[in-house]
Design a protein around this motif. Structure first.
Motif, PDB file in Angstrom:
ATOM      1  N   HIS A 114     -81.481  47.512  13.832  1.00  0.00           N
ATOM      2  CA  HIS A 114     -80.570  48.655  13.952  1.00  0.00           C
ATOM      3  C   HIS A 114     -79.178  48.235  14.423  1.00  0.00           C
ATOM      4  CE1 HIS A 114     -83.307  52.087  13.249  1.00  0.00           C
ATOM      5  NE2 HIS A 114     -84.233  51.217  13.632  1.00  0.00           N
ATOM      6  N   SER A 115     -78.942  46.942  14.498  1.00  0.00           N
ATOM      7  CA  SER A 115     -77.693  46.467  15.096  1.00  0.00           C
ATOM      8  C   SER A 115     -76.500  46.449  14.139  1.00  0.00           C
ATOM      9  CB  SER A 115     -77.895  45.053  15.664  1.00  0.00           C
ATOM     10  OG  SER A 115     -78.285  44.141  14.630  1.00  0.00           O
ATOM     11  N   SER A 116     -76.744  46.595  12.841  1.00  0.00           N
ATOM     12  CA  SER A 116     -75.626  46.567  11.897  1.00  0.00           C
ATOM     13  C   SER A 116     -74.918  47.914  11.837  1.00  0.00           C
ATOM     14  CB  SER A 116     -76.105  46.203  10.492  1.00  0.00           C
ATOM     15  OG  SER A 116     -75.042  46.281   9.559  1.00  0.00           O
ATOM     16  N   PRO A 117     -73.582  47.899  11.823  1.00  0.00           N
ATOM     17  CA  PRO A 117     -72.838  49.157  11.683  1.00  0.00           C
ATOM     18  C   PRO A 117     -72.690  49.580  10.223  1.00  0.00           C
ATOM     19  CG  PRO A 117     -71.312  47.355  12.057  1.00  0.00           C
ATOM     20  CD  PRO A 117     -72.691  46.768  12.138  1.00  0.00           C
ATOM     21  N   TYR A 118     -73.427  48.903   9.328  1.00  0.00           N
ATOM     22  CA  TYR A 118     -73.380  49.214   7.900  1.00  0.00           C
ATOM     23  C   TYR A 118     -74.774  49.563   7.397  1.00  0.00           C
ATOM     24  CZ  TYR A 118     -68.816  47.004   8.212  1.00  0.00           C
ATOM     25  OH  TYR A 118     -67.534  46.699   8.579  1.00  0.00           O
ATOM     26  N   MET A 119     -74.810  50.234   6.248  1.00  0.00           N
ATOM     27  CA  MET A 119     -76.085  50.569   5.610  1.00  0.00           C
ATOM     28  C   MET A 119     -76.025  50.091   4.161  1.00  0.00           C
ATOM     29  SD  MET A 119     -79.047  51.745   5.995  1.00  0.00           S
ATOM     30  CE  MET A 119     -80.357  52.909   5.637  1.00  0.00           C
ATOM     31  N   HIS A 187     -83.988  57.485   5.185  1.00  0.00           N
ATOM     32  CA  HIS A 187     -83.843  56.245   5.949  1.00  0.00           C
ATOM     33  C   HIS A 187     -82.441  56.087   6.525  1.00  0.00           C
ATOM     34  CE1 HIS A 187     -86.195  52.845   7.193  1.00  0.00           C
ATOM     35  NE2 HIS A 187     -85.160  52.035   6.985  1.00  0.00           N
ATOM     36  N   ARG A 188     -81.465  56.678   5.871  1.00  0.00           N
ATOM     37  CA  ARG A 188     -80.123  56.696   6.470  1.00  0.00           C
ATOM     38  C   ARG A 188     -80.159  57.450   7.799  1.00  0.00           C
ATOM     39  NH1 ARG A 188     -78.462  57.295   0.940  1.00  0.00           N
ATOM     40  NH2 ARG A 188     -78.359  59.570   1.088  1.00  0.00           N
ATOM     41  N   VAL A 189     -80.927  58.525   7.815  1.00  0.00           N
ATOM     42  CA  VAL A 189     -81.103  59.288   9.062  1.00  0.00           C
ATOM     43  C   VAL A 189     -81.713  58.389  10.132  1.00  0.00           C
ATOM     44  CG1 VAL A 189     -82.469  61.111  10.153  1.00  0.00           C
ATOM     45  CG2 VAL A 189     -81.261  61.562   8.005  1.00  0.00           C
ATOM     46  N   HIS A 190     -82.734  57.625   9.753  1.00  0.00           N
ATOM     47  CA  HIS A 190     -83.403  56.762  10.721  1.00  0.00           C
ATOM     48  C   HIS A 190     -82.442  55.742  11.328  1.00  0.00           C
ATOM     49  CE1 HIS A 190     -86.494  54.492  12.723  1.00  0.00           C
ATOM     50  NE2 HIS A 190     -86.065  53.382  12.127  1.00  0.00           N
ATOM     51  N   HIS A 191     -81.509  55.249  10.528  1.00  0.00           N
ATOM     52  CA  HIS A 191     -80.554  54.252  11.017  1.00  0.00           C
ATOM     53  C   HIS A 191     -79.335  54.887  11.685  1.00  0.00           C
ATOM     54  CE1 HIS A 191     -81.755  50.136   9.645  1.00  0.00           C
ATOM     55  NE2 HIS A 191     -82.634  50.858   8.978  1.00  0.00           N
ATOM     56  N   GLY A 192     -79.233  56.201  11.637  1.00  0.00           N
ATOM     57  CA  GLY A 192     -78.091  56.864  12.240  1.00  0.00           C
ATOM     58  C   GLY A 192     -78.180  56.899  13.758  1.00  0.00           C
ATOM     59  N   SER A 193     -77.039  56.697  14.412  1.00  0.00           N
ATOM     60  CA  SER A 193     -76.998  56.789  15.883  1.00  0.00           C
ATOM     61  C   SER A 193     -76.452  58.139  16.344  1.00  0.00           C
ATOM     62  CB  SER A 193     -76.146  55.648  16.462  1.00  0.00           C
ATOM     63  OG  SER A 193     -74.825  55.706  15.955  1.00  0.00           O
ATOM     64  N   ASN A 194     -76.259  59.062  15.396  1.00  0.00           N
ATOM     65  CA  ASN A 194     -75.883  60.429  15.762  1.00  0.00           C
ATOM     66  C   ASN A 194     -76.981  61.018  16.655  1.00  0.00           C
ATOM     67  OD1 ASN A 194     -75.204  59.471  13.113  1.00  0.00           O
ATOM     68  ND2 ASN A 194     -74.168  61.402  12.712  1.00  0.00           N
ATOM     69  N   PRO A 195     -76.624  61.810  17.660  1.00  0.00           N
ATOM     70  CA  PRO A 195     -77.659  62.388  18.546  1.00  0.00           C
ATOM     71  C   PRO A 195     -78.790  63.088  17.798  1.00  0.00           C
ATOM     72  CG  PRO A 195     -75.493  62.771  19.466  1.00  0.00           C
ATOM     73  CD  PRO A 195     -75.263  62.153  18.115  1.00  0.00           C
ATOM     74  N   ILE A 196     -78.462  63.796  16.714  1.00  0.00           N
ATOM     75  CA  ILE A 196     -79.486  64.533  15.973  1.00  0.00           C
ATOM     76  C   ILE A 196     -80.440  63.600  15.223  1.00  0.00           C
ATOM     77  CG2 ILE A 196     -78.125  64.780  13.846  1.00  0.00           C
ATOM     78  CD1 ILE A 196     -79.255  67.573  13.543  1.00  0.00           C
ATOM     79  N   TYR A 197     -80.029  62.347  15.011  1.00  0.00           N
ATOM     80  CA  TYR A 197     -80.827  61.408  14.224  1.00  0.00           C
ATOM     81  C   TYR A 197     -81.622  60.410  15.064  1.00  0.00           C
ATOM     82  CZ  TYR A 197     -78.096  62.936  10.124  1.00  0.00           C
ATOM     83  OH  TYR A 197     -77.521  63.663   9.120  1.00  0.00           O
ATOM     84  N   ILE A 198     -81.405  60.390  16.367  1.00  0.00           N
ATOM     85  CA  ILE A 198     -82.089  59.409  17.213  1.00  0.00           C
ATOM     86  C   ILE A 198     -83.602  59.588  17.141  1.00  0.00           C
ATOM     87  CG2 ILE A 198     -82.443  58.619  19.595  1.00  0.00           C
ATOM     88  CD1 ILE A 198     -79.761  57.798  18.485  1.00  0.00           C
ATOM     89  N   GLU A 221     -75.686  65.480   8.295  1.00  0.00           N
ATOM     90  CA  GLU A 221     -74.324  65.043   8.581  1.00  0.00           C
ATOM     91  C   GLU A 221     -74.235  63.543   8.319  1.00  0.00           C
ATOM     92  OE1 GLU A 221     -74.372  66.402  12.695  1.00  0.00           O
ATOM     93  OE2 GLU A 221     -74.371  64.315  13.381  1.00  0.00           O
ATOM     94  N   LYS A 222     -73.036  63.056   8.108  1.00  0.00           N
ATOM     95  CA  LYS A 222     -72.858  61.641   7.769  1.00  0.00           C
ATOM     96  C   LYS A 222     -73.338  60.757   8.924  1.00  0.00           C
ATOM     97  CE  LYS A 222     -69.454  58.253   6.222  1.00  0.00           C
ATOM     98  NZ  LYS A 222     -70.350  57.786   5.125  1.00  0.00           N
ATOM     99  N   PRO A 223     -74.250  59.836   8.650  1.00  0.00           N
ATOM    100  CA  PRO A 223     -74.761  58.981   9.733  1.00  0.00           C
ATOM    101  C   PRO A 223     -73.721  57.974  10.217  1.00  0.00           C
ATOM    102  CG  PRO A 223     -76.255  59.029   7.830  1.00  0.00           C
ATOM    103  CD  PRO A 223     -74.955  59.609   7.382  1.00  0.00           C
ATOM    104  N   ARG A 224     -73.778  57.686  11.503  1.00  0.00           N
ATOM    105  CA  ARG A 224     -73.031  56.576  12.092  1.00  0.00           C
ATOM    106  C   ARG A 224     -74.052  55.481  12.386  1.00  0.00           C
ATOM    107  NH1 ARG A 224     -71.297  60.930  15.081  1.00  0.00           N
ATOM    108  NH2 ARG A 224     -72.513  60.212  16.876  1.00  0.00           N
ATOM    109  N   TYR A 225     -73.893  54.343  11.784  1.00  0.00           N
ATOM    110  CA  TYR A 225     -74.894  53.295  11.887  1.00  0.00           C
ATOM    111  C   TYR A 225     -74.654  52.372  13.077  1.00  0.00           C
ATOM    112  CZ  TYR A 225     -75.566  55.019   7.160  1.00  0.00           C
ATOM    113  OH  TYR A 225     -75.761  55.830   6.080  1.00  0.00           O
TER     114      TYR A 225
END
Length: 256
Positions: A114-119, A187-198, A221-225
Motif C-alpha cells: 500500500h506504499s505506492s502513491p500510484y495505482m 480494488h482502487r477503493v481498497h488502495h485508497g487512503s480516503n477515510p471512507i475507503y480505509i 470518490e476519487k481515491p488517494r493512494y
C-alpha cells in the motif's frame, strides 16, 4: 521443470507487455498513473519476490504436506474438488488479507503493498519478499481437510494472478458485477487512503465475503493512494523492511 520455467517466462512476458501497454495509454492520455522511479522500484521488488518464491517454495510445500499427512478426509483430485479448493482459498484469503490490515505483525509484511502513491499494474506485485513465510499458515485448514498442497498452492497463485488485473485506472466501473467479484473499481477503493475507503474490499476474487462481513465499499470518490502516514521511499530495501523496523521499535502505525 523446463516446461514449468518456460510457462512462467511466458506469463511474465505477458504481464510485462500489459504493463507496457498501460504505460503507453497513461502517457498518451496524460493520466499520470506512472512515475519512473516508482515503476522501477516496483519491478525491482517484483524480481525479488519471484526469487523469494523459489527460495521459500520448499518450506511452503513442507508445511502444507505436514498438514496434509494428518488430514481428516481424502479429497480426490478432480475439477470439482479444485473449484471447491479455490473458493475456500478465496474465503481464507479474505481473512488473511483483512487480518493483515488490523494486526500489526501482519501489517509489517503488507505495508509495502500500500506504499505506492500510484495505482497501476506494476503496483500489483509490490509484495513483501518474506510473505511466503506466513501465507502457508493461513491455508493449513485446507490441507487438514484433505485438499492437496498442489491444489492449495495453485488456488493461491491464481488468486494473486487475478488481482494483477485489478490494479489499474484504465478500467472504470463494470456495472452489475460490482460487489460480486473483485473489479478494478473495487480494488482502487481498497488502495485508497480516503477515510471512507480505509480497510474496505479485502476480497481477492469474490466481493461476496465483503458483502457478508460488512467491509464492502463502492467507489464513490476519487481515491488517494498510498498510506495515511505519507510517502516512505523509492528504495525497495527500505520498503521491504520498513514495517519490521517500525514494529520492533514500537512505532508501527496502521494505514488508517
Amino acid at each position: 521443470m523446463e516446461r514449468n520455467l518456460h510457462s512462467r517466462l511466458i506469463v511474465y512476458g505477458i504481464l510485462l507487455l500489459l504493463i507496457t501497454a498501460e504505460i503507453i495509454w497513461s502517457w498518451r492520455k496524460d493520466k499520470k498513473t506512472y512515475d519512473i522511479k516508482d515503476t522501477f522500484t516496483n519491478l525491482f521488488i517484483f524480481t525479488g519476490f519471484q526469487f523469494s518464491k523459489y527460495l521459500f517454495a520448499g518450506y511452503q510445500l513442507f508445511v502444507l504436506n505436514i498438514a496434509a499427512h494428518h488430514s481428516v478426509f481424502h479429497i480426490a483430485g478432480n475439477l470439482w474438488s479444485f473449484i471447491s479448493c479455490f473458493m475456500l482459498a478465496d474465503f481464507i484469503y479474505y481473512w488473511f488479507h483483512r487480518t493483515s490490515h488490523i494486526w500489526k505483525p501482519l501489517w509489517a509484511f503488507h505495508l509495502i503493498h500500500h506504499s505506492s502513491p500510484y495505482m497501476n499494474l506494476s503496483v500489483s506485485y509490490r509484495l513483501n519478499w518474506f510473505s511466503a513465510l506466513i501465507s502457508p499458515v493461513f491455508f493449513l485448514p485446507l490441507a487438514f481437510l484433505g485438499f492437496s498442497p498442489e491444489f492449495i498452492a495453485s488456488s493461491y497463485a491464481l488468486n494473486l494472478l487475478y488481482q494483477f488485473f485489478m490494479h489499474t485506472e484504465l478500467v472504470g466501473k463494470l456495472g452489475k458485477i460490482e460487489g460480486i467479484i473483485d473489479t478494478p473499481s473495487a480494488h482502487r477503493v481498497h488502495h485508497g487512503s480516503n477515510p471512507i475507503y480505509i480497510d474496505k474490499n479485502f476480497g481477492g476474487v469474490l466481493m461476496i465475503w465483503d458483502r457478508v462481513f460488512k467491509t464492502y465499499q463502492p467507489e464513490t470518490e476519487k481515491p488517494r493512494y498510498g498510506i495515511t502516514t505519507g510517502f516512505i521511499s523509492n528504495n525497495p530495501f527500505i520498503l521491504v523492511f520498513k514495517g519490521f523496523f517500525d514494529l520492533f521499535r514500537g512505532k508501527m502505525k496502521y494505514k488508517g
